[in-house]
Scaffold this motif. Structure first.
Motif, PDB file in Angstrom:
ATOM      1  N   GLN A   1       0.833  -1.195   0.000  1.00 37.69           N
ATOM      2  CA  GLN A   1       0.000   0.000   0.000  1.00 37.69           C
ATOM      3  C   GLN A   1       0.876   1.256   0.000  1.00 37.69           C
ATOM      4  OE1 GLN A   1      -3.273  -0.724  -0.480  1.00 37.69           O
ATOM      5  NE2 GLN A   1      -2.453  -2.825  -0.448  1.00 37.69           N
ATOM      6  N   THR A   2       0.247   2.378  -0.146  1.00 34.62           N
ATOM      7  CA  THR A   2       0.968   3.654  -0.150  1.00 34.62           C
ATOM      8  C   THR A   2       1.810   3.796   1.120  1.00 34.62           C
ATOM      9  OG1 THR A   2      -0.809   4.678  -1.432  1.00 34.62           O
ATOM     10  CG2 THR A   2       0.722   6.151  -0.306  1.00 34.62           C
ATOM     11  N   GLY A   3       3.086   4.067   0.936  1.00 35.59           N
ATOM     12  CA  GLY A   3       3.995   4.205   2.067  1.00 35.59           C
ATOM     13  C   GLY A   3       4.741   2.946   2.420  1.00 35.59           C
ATOM     14  N   GLN A   4       4.324   1.804   1.871  1.00 32.38           N
ATOM     15  CA  GLN A   4       5.015   0.543   2.121  1.00 32.38           C
ATOM     16  C   GLN A   4       6.032   0.267   1.022  1.00 32.38           C
ATOM     17  OE1 GLN A   4       1.522  -2.190   2.477  1.00 32.38           O
ATOM     18  NE2 GLN A   4       2.578  -2.871   4.333  1.00 32.38           N
ATOM     19  N   SER A   5       7.126  -0.378   1.368  1.00 30.81           N
ATOM     20  CA  SER A   5       8.095  -0.805   0.361  1.00 30.81           C
ATOM     21  C   SER A   5       8.989  -1.893   0.922  1.00 30.81           C
ATOM     22  CB  SER A   5       8.951   0.368  -0.130  1.00 30.81           C
ATOM     23  OG  SER A   5       9.795   0.844   0.891  1.00 30.81           O
ATOM     24  N   ASN A   6       9.494  -2.717   0.032  1.00 26.97           N
ATOM     25  CA  ASN A   6      10.576  -3.649   0.325  1.00 26.97           C
ATOM     26  C   ASN A   6      11.784  -3.154  -0.458  1.00 26.97           C
ATOM     27  OD1 ASN A   6       9.044  -5.388   1.994  1.00 26.97           O
ATOM     28  ND2 ASN A   6       8.149  -6.357   0.178  1.00 26.97           N
ATOM     29  N   SER A   7      12.766  -4.002  -0.653  1.00 31.08           N
ATOM     30  CA  SER A   7      13.917  -3.604  -1.457  1.00 31.08           C
ATOM     31  C   SER A   7      14.362  -4.777  -2.314  1.00 31.08           C
ATOM     32  CB  SER A   7      15.073  -3.120  -0.575  1.00 31.08           C
ATOM     33  OG  SER A   7      15.495  -4.154   0.298  1.00 31.08           O
ATOM     34  N   THR A   8      15.128  -4.458  -3.360  1.00 27.08           N
ATOM     35  CA  THR A   8      15.676  -5.471  -4.251  1.00 27.08           C
ATOM     36  C   THR A   8      17.160  -5.201  -4.459  1.00 27.08           C
ATOM     37  OG1 THR A   8      15.144  -4.160  -6.214  1.00 27.08           O
ATOM     38  CG2 THR A   8      13.506  -5.776  -5.514  1.00 27.08           C
ATOM     39  N   ALA A   9      17.861  -6.264  -4.851  1.00 27.58           N
ATOM     40  CA  ALA A   9      19.279  -6.144  -5.176  1.00 27.58           C
ATOM     41  C   ALA A   9      19.548  -6.950  -6.439  1.00 27.58           C
ATOM     42  CB  ALA A   9      20.148  -6.662  -4.029  1.00 27.58           C
ATOM     43  N   GLY A  10      20.255  -6.331  -7.385  1.00 23.62           N
ATOM     44  CA  GLY A  10      20.608  -7.022  -8.609  1.00 23.62           C
ATOM     45  C   GLY A  10      21.640  -8.105  -8.350  1.00 23.62           C
ATOM     46  N   THR A  11      21.498  -9.258  -9.038  1.00 19.64           N
ATOM     47  CA  THR A  11      22.407 -10.387  -8.818  1.00 19.64           C
ATOM     48  C   THR A  11      23.137 -10.809 -10.083  1.00 19.64           C
ATOM     49  OG1 THR A  11      20.580 -11.938  -9.218  1.00 19.64           O
ATOM     50  CG2 THR A  11      21.002 -11.283  -6.928  1.00 19.64           C
TER      51      THR A  11
END
Length: 665
Positions: free
Chosen positions: A515-525
């Protein structure tokens, strides 16, 4: 080429007209659009027609060498018609009938309104249809705009029921295709079926999608009524068009365009209340949609912003250079004619703060001089430019039905169909890749890559085209939430991404709506993403690779280490799946690699600088305010079309500068 203005002679004393025409000639205007809101003047009483005001205006304009495009006046039914037939008025989703007092106050499902439309359009066409200096007609004005695409009245309901009978043939089939066993919604009589007015919860999503289709078909039918009346009464040299607004409303521009010779588009990069213009990529995508509506055919910009716009709120004041920049951007992407809105700002009425080339005082100033410079710059090479072919290297998927399905069930407060579509269009624009808008009707064979963002409502026809395209060596890029829905708006019963599973080489067993204001993260591999990080917003598909290679993984969540971005070999081609909403830096790096592997030419420019090839012509536009730019030119010798000077290797471009170059060697 045609460059003109939208002119409203009925809003000014006739004594002023000669001065307006003199200034238009001095400016270089060669076409004017007239009359799209003039029904009351043409038919002041029922059956009493009077075209004398427009006759005089047209005579003055054409005697001075200015051609005319006439608008049919049906967007503003007159007060006498509403007084006699109030049932013409549309009804909103709360069951409230919309009042007379603005515009677009009709439902296209009204049989009475259709009869009055036939009469006024036929009379107008009979009167002007053989005029040698009237070159074309615009039907109505901005179909469906300002929430006028859907009406929920009793006549709409009856028409919807008839449409459903034709589509499904039987209630048994409709109940099956809508899944009406859910919540005891099974219908035993066609008359039981409602239009989707307000309910406490939410309507059946299959019914909602069919209602959007019905509304779109109703508008297509209404437009055909007008084009049939026109073609029966006008000479063969007069073209038919409509000025579309591409905002995901329940209008199918592709269906409607089959009855038009050209499509037109109203280009407003900024509007009332906006602090600054929308992004250059958003404007470019609108042009791509317009060009794609007639399968690559050139189009008209029937309203091109020339001044600050707004009704009760006034938007951003376009800076010096914006008029030329937006004009060049439009022509770069396929526009064959530019008509500036409007000639002069009105002193009364709802649009009195829609500023034009002239402001309220009618005195030529900065904007007038800027338009004059634009027209002058196009005199030598403008016709050659618009005759040059726009050759796209990549296709970007857009289907209004997919947009409707998303608007019915956005699934996240952070989701915007337009924003997420542009998230995947923007890297192509940033890397100056020539793109076409494509859908299930398109031939994909000419493209080196096809980008398919948020392919929620899966089209079996388009999916089969994509499979064949990829098997034969094409590159396909999918984003999150693809392959979820069937054409009837049911969720697929297969493991996601449904029909795309073999192509993508992945399975999606779970997902998370952010939802708005939520986030996770990613990392390139792997590949160009290795070492890059990005937030993961809006949505996270938890990807299980089967045959696909992992390019990025999730971080800082319970599914840490799960694949977020993958790449799969399918036949001779390559298929990517991007499982979340990534930030610009990582996404641009990925698309740069995708384009390079697909053999697509990219041109890297400074932030905000757009470069577009059209035949031998190269237009370069600096969309930034307050910052000049240096542009490295493609190999060869180039001529500045405005100055005639030779330019090689590097071009210096002022803030909001726009230049047209032609390859000479």
């Amino acid at each position: 080429m045609y460059i003109g203005v939208d002119y409203y002679p009925e809003q000014w004393p006739e004594s002023r007209w000669p001065e307006d025409v003199r200034l238009m000639k001095e400016l270089g205007v060669n076409v004017v659009r007239l009359a799209e809101f003039g029904w009351q003047l043409m038919e002041p009483q029922e059956g009493k027609y009077d075209f004398s005001l427009y006759d005089r205006a047209i005579k003055l304009l054409t005697e001075n060498g200015i051609k005319i495009v006439l608008g049919t006046p049906t967007a503003t039914p007159p007060a006498w018609l509403i007084q006699k037939h109030p049932e013409i008025l549309p009804t909103d989703e709360n069951g409230v009938q919309i009042s007379f007092g603005a515009r677009r106050h009709y439902t296209v499902n009204s049989k009475v309104f259709r009869e009055y439309t036939k009469k006024i359009v036929t009379e107008m066409a009979s009167h002007y249809g053989q005029h040698p200096d009237i070159i074309g007609w615009q039907t109505d004005n901005e179909y469906g705009h300002e929430k006028s695409d859907r009406s929920y009245g009793e006549e709409d309901r009856e028409a919807f029921q008839v449409w459903l009978q034709k589509k499904y043939g039987s209630l048994e089939q409709l109940n099956k295709e809508w899944g009406t066993v859910f919540w005891s919604q099974t219908y035993t009589d066609w008359a039981q079926i409602p239009v989707p007015r307000k309910v406490y919860q939410e309507h059946n999503p299959s019914m909602l999608l069919d209602f959007d289709r019905f509304c779109a078909d109703a508008y297509t039918s209404y437009n055909r009524l007008q084009t049939d009346c026109l073609r029966a009464n006008i000479r063969s040299g007069q073209f038919l068009t409509h000025n579309f607004v591409y905002t995901d409303q329940a209008i199918n521009q592709w269906d409607m365009s089959e009855d038009l010779d050209y499509v037109a588009y109203d280009n407003y990069p900024v509007w009332g209340g906006l602090a600054e213009p929308v992004s250059p990529s958003a404007i470019a995508h609108q042009h791509d949609l317009c060009r794609g509506t007639k399968n690559g055919k050139g189009y008209w910009v029937m309203e091109e912003l020339s001044g600050a716009q707004g009704w009760s709120k006034i938007g951003y004041l376009p800076r010096p250079g914006h008029i030329k920049l937006w004009t060049y951007q439009a022509i770069s992407r396929g526009a064959e004619a530019i008509v500036y809105f409007r000639w002069r700002a009105a002193q009364f009425g709802t649009e009195e703060f829609c500023h034009g080339i002239l402001d309220h005082d009618g005195i030529p100033k900065r904007k007038y001089n800027e338009v004059k410079e634009v027209i002058s710059s196009l005199k030598v090479h403008g016709d050659d430019w618009i005759a040059s072919k726009f050759e796209a290297q990549a296709g970007v998927y857009y289907d209004p039905e997919n947009a409707w399905a998303w608007n019915i069930q956005p699934q996240s407060s952070a989701f915007s169909h337009r924003a997420e579509l542009l998230r995947h269009y923007a890297p192509a624009h940033k890397l100056n890749v020539a793109t076409d808008a494509v859908n299930s009707r398109s031939d994909l064979s000419a493209y080196k890559a096809v980008i398919v963002p948020i392919y929620f409502l899966e089209s079996p026809e388009f999916t089969e085209k994509l499979k064949a395209y990829a098997q034969n060596g094409g590159t396909v890029v999918f984003s999150y939430r693809s392959g979820v829905k069937k054409p009837n708006n049911f969720v697929t019963g297969a493991t996601l991404p449904g029909e795309l599973t073999e192509m993508t080489g992945i399975r999606i067993n779970e997902y998370e709506s952010l939802q708005t204001g939520q986030s996770n993260s990613t990392a390139g591999t792997a590949g160009s993403l290795k070492g890059l990080e990005s937030s993961a917003e809006v949505w996270c598909d938890l990807i299980e690779p089967v045959t696909a290679e992992v390019l990025a993984e999730y971080r800082n969540c319970f599914y840490e280490g799960t694949a977020a971005v993958t790449k799969n070999q399918y036949g001779k081609g390559t298929v990517y799946y991007i499982g979340t909403a990534l930030e610009e830096e990582l996404l641009t790096a990925l698309y740069k690699e995708i384009f390079a592997e697909a053999g697509i030419e990219t041109v890297e420019t400074e932030e905000g600088v757009e470069a577009v090839r059209r035949g031998l012509f190269l237009s370069i536009m600096n969309h930034t305010v307050g910052r000049s730019a240096s542009v490295t030119l493609p190999e060869g010798e180039w001529m500045d079309c405005a100055s005639g000077q030779t330019v090689q290797k590097t071009l210096q471009l002022d803030a909001l500068g726009a230049v047209l170059l032609k390859k000479s060697k």
